[in-house]
Design a protein around this motif. Structure first.
Motif, PDB file in Angstrom:
ATOM      1  N   GLU A   1     -45.251  72.480  35.358  1.00  0.00           N
ATOM      2  CA  GLU A   1     -45.246  72.409  33.889  1.00  0.00           C
ATOM      3  C   GLU A   1     -45.951  71.151  33.395  1.00  0.00           C
ATOM      4  O   GLU A   1     -46.751  71.194  32.463  1.00  0.00           O
ATOM      5  CB  GLU A   1     -43.809  72.323  33.380  1.00  0.00           C
ATOM      6  N   LYS A   2     -45.633  70.032  34.040  1.00  0.00           N
ATOM      7  CA  LYS A   2     -46.254  68.765  33.628  1.00  0.00           C
ATOM      8  C   LYS A   2     -47.767  68.847  33.797  1.00  0.00           C
ATOM      9  O   LYS A   2     -48.530  68.377  32.959  1.00  0.00           O
ATOM     10  CB  LYS A   2     -45.731  67.596  34.480  1.00  0.00           C
TER      11      LYS A   2
ATOM     12  N   ASN B   1     -49.305  70.883  31.121  1.00  0.00           N
ATOM     13  CA  ASN B   1     -49.433  70.125  29.861  1.00  0.00           C
ATOM     14  C   ASN B   1     -50.658  69.230  29.882  1.00  0.00           C
ATOM     15  O   ASN B   1     -51.404  69.157  28.899  1.00  0.00           O
ATOM     16  CB  ASN B   1     -48.197  69.250  29.635  1.00  0.00           C
TER      17      ASN B   1
ATOM     18  N   ARG C   1     -53.700  71.325  29.476  1.00  0.00           N
ATOM     19  CA  ARG C   1     -53.848  71.827  28.105  1.00  0.00           C
ATOM     20  C   ARG C   1     -54.440  70.730  27.224  1.00  0.00           C
ATOM     21  O   ARG C   1     -55.369  70.974  26.465  1.00  0.00           O
ATOM     22  CB  ARG C   1     -52.481  72.276  27.574  1.00  0.00           C
ATOM     23  N   ASP C   2     -53.925  69.520  27.372  1.00  0.00           N
ATOM     24  CA  ASP C   2     -54.442  68.405  26.564  1.00  0.00           C
ATOM     25  C   ASP C   2     -55.898  68.125  26.888  1.00  0.00           C
ATOM     26  O   ASP C   2     -56.705  67.839  26.000  1.00  0.00           O
ATOM     27  CB  ASP C   2     -53.603  67.140  26.806  1.00  0.00           C
TER      28      ASP C   2
ATOM     29  N   GLN D   1     -49.902  60.322  30.849  1.00  0.00           N
ATOM     30  CA  GLN D   1     -49.173  61.392  31.558  1.00  0.00           C
ATOM     31  C   GLN D   1     -49.528  61.387  33.052  1.00  0.00           C
ATOM     32  O   GLN D   1     -48.673  61.599  33.909  1.00  0.00           O
ATOM     33  CB  GLN D   1     -49.523  62.757  30.974  1.00  0.00           C
TER      34      GLN D   1
END
Ligand SMILES: Nc1nc2c(ncn2[C@@H]2O[C@H](COP(=O)(O)OP(=O)(O)OP(=O)(O)O)[C@@H](O)[C@H]2O)c(=O)[nH]1
Ligand SMILES: [Mg+2]
Length: 469
Positions: free
Chosen positions: A180-181, A184, A187-188, A225
């Motif tokens: 999931e991380k 993310n 996606r960014d 991140q």
């Protein structure tokens, strides 16, 4: 130069390798999935397009395997070519795609004898299956989009976990928390790329100044991140491999006695003769949830024996690879020189053993830990000190996310690419070059979950598995 953000289609998808070219394994594989040796039950698995027809050829029972309801066990017999009984078994069919591998999967629970299990497997080979490679069942699950690569890796972490924390970390990775991380971050990055691509398409001058700040802020957030994941690498290494704690010191100081004490049983020979331990001996121990690899070593002294000198050379090599060194000395004997080093070294604990005996005057002002392997005195304090030395830097039990070395390698490359993009934003502001760097970052992050670059990594990832998993 125009680069489309074609990878956006892979976002959130777990189809991984299947994303580019649909990989449909044509072969049917079989293996014994339980450990070698004798047991009450052993499990033979068959997976692939012919799994059910193979099951049908080797099974004799009230109902035929093609008629079995999915996931329901049936009692019957596995028979040889000539119809002779091999074993009484329970068989279940897990129909695609609702199976572990995503292909048709057959599970045969037979009696756990070495020969009988081999014969059941033989029957599978005879009727068309081939032997599965290590990890091939999980590899198929990955190729069929049942899990991403981090989840497949978590399967092996889970099998190997020795402590609660390692198990919790593996379970969460298997649930897809790391995936999931990564999704993310991707996606960014894709959003960012879309903006940059737009400025390539619509602007003559490159990125407008007011856009510039916004883009830089978004790139910083991606960077943060990635860094947040990278700092979990140490924890990941400790949970997967254990912390290497090397016990060393002069002969007869009580190193082997300490190993035995920490393990809770008499693993190594202890004797009053100097130079008893000749080789490096490694054992794993669970120290209050932290997996520790304890190494007992040959005592240090000047020796003329070739075997002992080789033992001492091994001690020195072990010390170089230690996460933490326990320097054991006999407090009943005079202090050797150069001890200040031991006291000051952050990854070394000086331990005065034999506290049940009178202390030699040399140790009067020494505030090192005192223990007795004979009585057990001071061992709790030593355990706490070991944990605080290794735990303070690396272990955060509240955070079970812990990347492995492969993830670290991909994320480091991603971070470098982000830094290059950042520099380009500062220097030339050329959207084409920024897009190039961001695409590199996107690719490197994608490798973590197996969305790109799969062919090169499959062998190294699944090669570590046991056969039948
Ligand atoms: N009184 C007392 N004796 C101890 C203690 N710890 C170890 N000994 C004794 O010290 C001797 C040496 O112990 P070992 O554990 O074999 O020492 P070592 O450091 O492994 O020695 P080498 O393998 O020769 O390098 C043995 O006779 C032990 O019983 C202790 O805390 N108190
Ligand atoms: Mg010893």
């Amino acid at each position: 130069m125009h680069r489309s953000v074609e990878e956006s289609s892979l976002l959130g998808s777990r189809s991984s390798a299947a994303g580019d070219s649909e990989v449909i394994p044509a072969e049917t594989i079989a293996a014994i999935s339980t450990p070698a040796g004798e047991g009450a039950i052993a499990l033979v698995r068959i997976s692939g397009p012919n799994a059910i027809s193979i099951a049908n050829k080797i099974f004799r029972g009230k109902e035929l395997p093609p008629k079995f309801a999915s996931h329901v066990q049936h009692l019957g017999e596995v028979v040889s070519e000539s119809g002779e009984l091999i074993d009484q078994v329970m068989m279940s069919i897990h129909r695609a795609p609702a199976s572990y591998t995503g292909d048709d999967l057959v599970e045969i629970s037979c009696h756990g004898g070495t020969l009988v299990t081999a014969k059941v497997l033989e029957a599978c080979f005879r009727t068309g299956a081939r032997a599965a490679r290590p990890g091939e069942f999980t590899e198929r699950a990955f190729l069929n989009g049942k899990m991403d690569l981090t989840q497949a890796e978590a399967v092996i972490d889970l099998i190997r976990a020795r402590t609660d924390l390692a198990l919790r970390s593996a379970t969460e990775q298997l649930e897809g928390k790391l995936g999931e991380k990564i999704a993310n971050i991707r996606r960014d990055l894709v959003d960012l790329l879309a903006h940059i691509e737009a400025s390539i398409d619509f602007s003559e001058e490159g990125i407008a100044p007011d856009e510039d700040d916004k883009l830089r802020g978004r790139l910083d957030s991606v960077r943060e991140q990635i860094v947040a994941l990278l700092v979990t690498a140490d924890q990941g290494r400790i949970l997967r491999e254990g912390v290497r704690v090397v016990i060393y010191g002069a002969t007869n100081a009580g190193k082997s006695s300490l190993l035995n004490r920490l393990l809770g049983y008499e693993r190594v020979i202890v004797s009053e003769a100097h130079g008893t331990t000749r080789d490096t001996i490694e054992e794993s121990v669970n120290l209050r949830g932290v997996p520790v690899r304890l190494l007992d070593t040959a005592g240090l002294r000047t020796s003329t024996s070739e075997i002992e000198r080789e033992g001492i050379a091994r001690t020195e090599r072990s010390l170089q690879k230690a996460d933490l060194r326990l320097h054991i000395v006999d407090r009943n004997a005079p202090a050797p020189g150069h001890l200040e080093q031991s006291m000051k070294n952050g990854n070394e604990i000086l331990v005065l053993n034999k506290s049940d005996l009178p202390e030699h005057g040399d140790w009067k002002n020494c505030n090192a830990l005192r223990i007795s392997c004979a009585t057990g005195d001071g061992l709790n304090a030593l355990e706490a000190e070991i944990l605080s030395r290794i735990g303070k830097q690396s272990l955060r039990p509240e955070n079970t996310l812990a990347i492995n070395l492969r993830h670290r390698d991909c994320l480091r490359r991603a971070l470098e690419a982000c830094d290059r993009a950042h520099k380009t934003m500062e220097d030339t502001k050329s959207p084409e070059y920024i897009a190039l760097d961001l695409n590199d970052a996107l690719r490197a992050v994608g490798e973590v979950i197996g969305a790109v670059g799969v062919e090169q990594i499959l062998d190294s990832v699944f090669g570590q598995f046991c056969i039948g998993k």
